[in-house]
Motif scaffolding. Sequence first.
Motif, PDB file in Angstrom:
ATOM      1  N   ASP A 101       0.871  -1.168   0.000  1.00 42.85           N
ATOM      2  CA  ASP A 101       0.000   0.000   0.000  1.00 42.85           C
ATOM      3  C   ASP A 101       0.910   1.221   0.000  1.00 42.85           C
ATOM      4  O   ASP A 101       1.524   1.555   1.019  1.00 42.85           O
ATOM      5  CB  ASP A 101      -0.911  -0.008   1.227  1.00 42.85           C
ATOM      6  CG  ASP A 101      -1.940   1.125   1.198  1.00 42.85           C
ATOM      7  OD1 ASP A 101      -1.826   2.014   0.331  1.00 42.85           O
ATOM      8  OD2 ASP A 101      -2.847   1.128   2.046  1.00 42.85           O
ATOM      9  N   CYS A 104      -0.059   4.555   2.701  1.00 43.71           N
ATOM     10  CA  CYS A 104      -0.991   3.820   3.575  1.00 43.71           C
ATOM     11  C   CYS A 104      -1.533   4.651   4.724  1.00 43.71           C
ATOM     12  O   CYS A 104      -2.388   4.179   5.476  1.00 43.71           O
ATOM     13  CB  CYS A 104      -0.312   2.571   4.126  1.00 43.71           C
ATOM     14  SG  CYS A 104       1.070   2.923   5.255  1.00 43.71           S
ATOM     15  N   GLY A 107      -2.538   3.203   8.328  1.00 41.09           N
ATOM     16  CA  GLY A 107      -2.558   1.750   8.206  1.00 41.09           C
ATOM     17  C   GLY A 107      -3.892   1.058   8.363  1.00 41.09           C
ATOM     18  O   GLY A 107      -3.976  -0.166   8.209  1.00 41.09           O
ATOM     19  N   LEU A 110      -5.056  -1.212   5.398  1.00 42.64           N
ATOM     20  CA  LEU A 110      -4.365  -2.497   5.285  1.00 42.64           C
ATOM     21  C   LEU A 110      -4.848  -3.495   6.330  1.00 42.64           C
ATOM     22  O   LEU A 110      -4.927  -4.692   6.070  1.00 42.64           O
ATOM     23  CB  LEU A 110      -2.853  -2.307   5.407  1.00 42.64           C
ATOM     24  CG  LEU A 110      -2.080  -2.017   4.126  1.00 42.64           C
ATOM     25  CD1 LEU A 110      -0.593  -1.911   4.413  1.00 42.64           C
ATOM     26  CD2 LEU A 110      -2.341  -3.070   3.056  1.00 42.64           C
ATOM     27  N   LEU A 126       1.538  -8.247   3.541  1.00 48.33           N
ATOM     28  CA  LEU A 126       1.120  -6.860   3.382  1.00 48.33           C
ATOM     29  C   LEU A 126       2.196  -5.905   3.880  1.00 48.33           C
ATOM     30  O   LEU A 126       2.740  -6.063   4.978  1.00 48.33           O
ATOM     31  CB  LEU A 126      -0.188  -6.612   4.139  1.00 48.33           C
ATOM     32  CG  LEU A 126      -1.381  -7.450   3.671  1.00 48.33           C
ATOM     33  CD1 LEU A 126      -2.598  -7.148   4.534  1.00 48.33           C
ATOM     34  CD2 LEU A 126      -1.693  -7.191   2.206  1.00 48.33           C
ATOM     35  N   GLY A 128       3.181  -1.586   4.071  1.00 48.00           N
ATOM     36  CA  GLY A 128       2.669  -0.227   3.952  1.00 48.00           C
ATOM     37  C   GLY A 128       3.783   0.783   4.064  1.00 48.00           C
ATOM     38  O   GLY A 128       4.656   0.663   4.929  1.00 48.00           O
ATOM     39  N   ASP A 130       4.507   5.190   3.953  1.00 46.15           N
ATOM     40  CA  ASP A 130       3.968   6.543   3.901  1.00 46.15           C
ATOM     41  C   ASP A 130       5.087   7.509   4.269  1.00 46.15           C
ATOM     42  O   ASP A 130       6.004   7.143   5.023  1.00 46.15           O
ATOM     43  CB  ASP A 130       2.785   6.711   4.850  1.00 46.15           C
ATOM     44  CG  ASP A 130       1.876   7.864   4.433  1.00 46.15           C
ATOM     45  OD1 ASP A 130       0.851   7.607   3.771  1.00 46.15           O
ATOM     46  OD2 ASP A 130       2.203   9.032   4.742  1.00 46.15           O
ATOM     47  N   ALA A 139       0.221   3.290  12.661  1.00 48.50           N
ATOM     48  CA  ALA A 139       0.069   1.996  11.977  1.00 48.50           C
ATOM     49  C   ALA A 139       0.810   0.887  12.712  1.00 48.50           C
ATOM     50  O   ALA A 139       0.338  -0.254  12.777  1.00 48.50           O
ATOM     51  CB  ALA A 139       0.581   2.115  10.540  1.00 48.50           C
ATOM     52  N   PHE A 148       5.319  -1.972   8.248  1.00 44.05           N
ATOM     53  CA  PHE A 148       5.127  -0.562   7.926  1.00 44.05           C
ATOM     54  C   PHE A 148       6.459   0.183   7.931  1.00 44.05           C
ATOM     55  O   PHE A 148       7.296  -0.025   8.817  1.00 44.05           O
ATOM     56  CB  PHE A 148       4.178   0.090   8.935  1.00 44.05           C
ATOM     57  CG  PHE A 148       2.747  -0.349   8.801  1.00 44.05           C
ATOM     58  CD1 PHE A 148       1.954   0.127   7.761  1.00 44.05           C
ATOM     59  CD2 PHE A 148       2.186  -1.230   9.719  1.00 44.05           C
ATOM     60  CE1 PHE A 148       0.634  -0.272   7.627  1.00 44.05           C
ATOM     61  CE2 PHE A 148       0.862  -1.625   9.599  1.00 44.05           C
ATOM     62  CZ  PHE A 148       0.081  -1.143   8.555  1.00 44.05           C
TER      63      PHE A 148
END
Length: 276
Positions: A101, A104, A107, A110, A126, A128, A130, A139, A148
């Motif tokens: 993502d 994201c 989060g 997700l 998954l 993420g 940002d 997140a 993340f």
Amino acid sequence: MQTKVERRMESISELGILQCPKCRGKLSVEGRSLKCQSGHTYDFSKKGTVNFVLGYGEENYSKDMLEARRKLMRLGLFEGILDRIADAVAESGISKPVILDAGCGEGTGLEYLDEKLKEKGIEARLLGIDISSGGITIAGRTEKDILFFVADLGSLPFSEQSLDFVINMFTPASYREFRRVLKPGGKVLKVVPEREHLIELREAYGLKEYSNDEIVAHMAENMSVVSRERISTTFDAEGHGDELLLMTPMLWGKTEGKSALAPKSVTVSASLFILE
């Protein structure tokens, strides 16, 4: 029992696709850090997240804005879009996709997608990213096995041809980077707002009509459009007007003393583009 940080460090090692955004060398877990052969080092936070862009891009969203977005997302603001994204992943037939993502936020999307994919029998990995360190801090609270990172769209910390899908939802895109990290046959799932998106807010506060023409034209210049699907839902915002105004960038600085104008419901309208 492993701590959250230890679990995430192990997941990163197993995945083996992290790449130094400075020199493109492979990153490996050493102690409580990620290091490349050139000596660039990125430390794990207490929540198991990693910041690849220390020194900039850390103050673009307030904690209050991010918490407001998280609350509305958990109330179902973008569920219709996320459900369709889960369907698109399932339709690919890939049983264990690696999904990024890109943009994201905090989060929540997700986390929801993780649940929907598991319901479909899909064990996705998954990821993420940002640019907002505040978003990634929030997140990182999740107990889910999602990784993340604070990272720049223009220099993704992943190796070439390592991802099955890149989700890019209501955020800027870096198609050059997306193409670099996608596996052969990989897809970008790009969500673009339509004219009616949050139109009640635009009308209530006198903002001009929205057009996505430039975004769509730029996208078509850089990738091939496999499909385009319109998604439209109505979100019941009654009792959550303050959060709605706070999380909507187009309204920042325009609603002081006018919170009573916040609509009781809003239209969520977007197109999901599948790109390759």
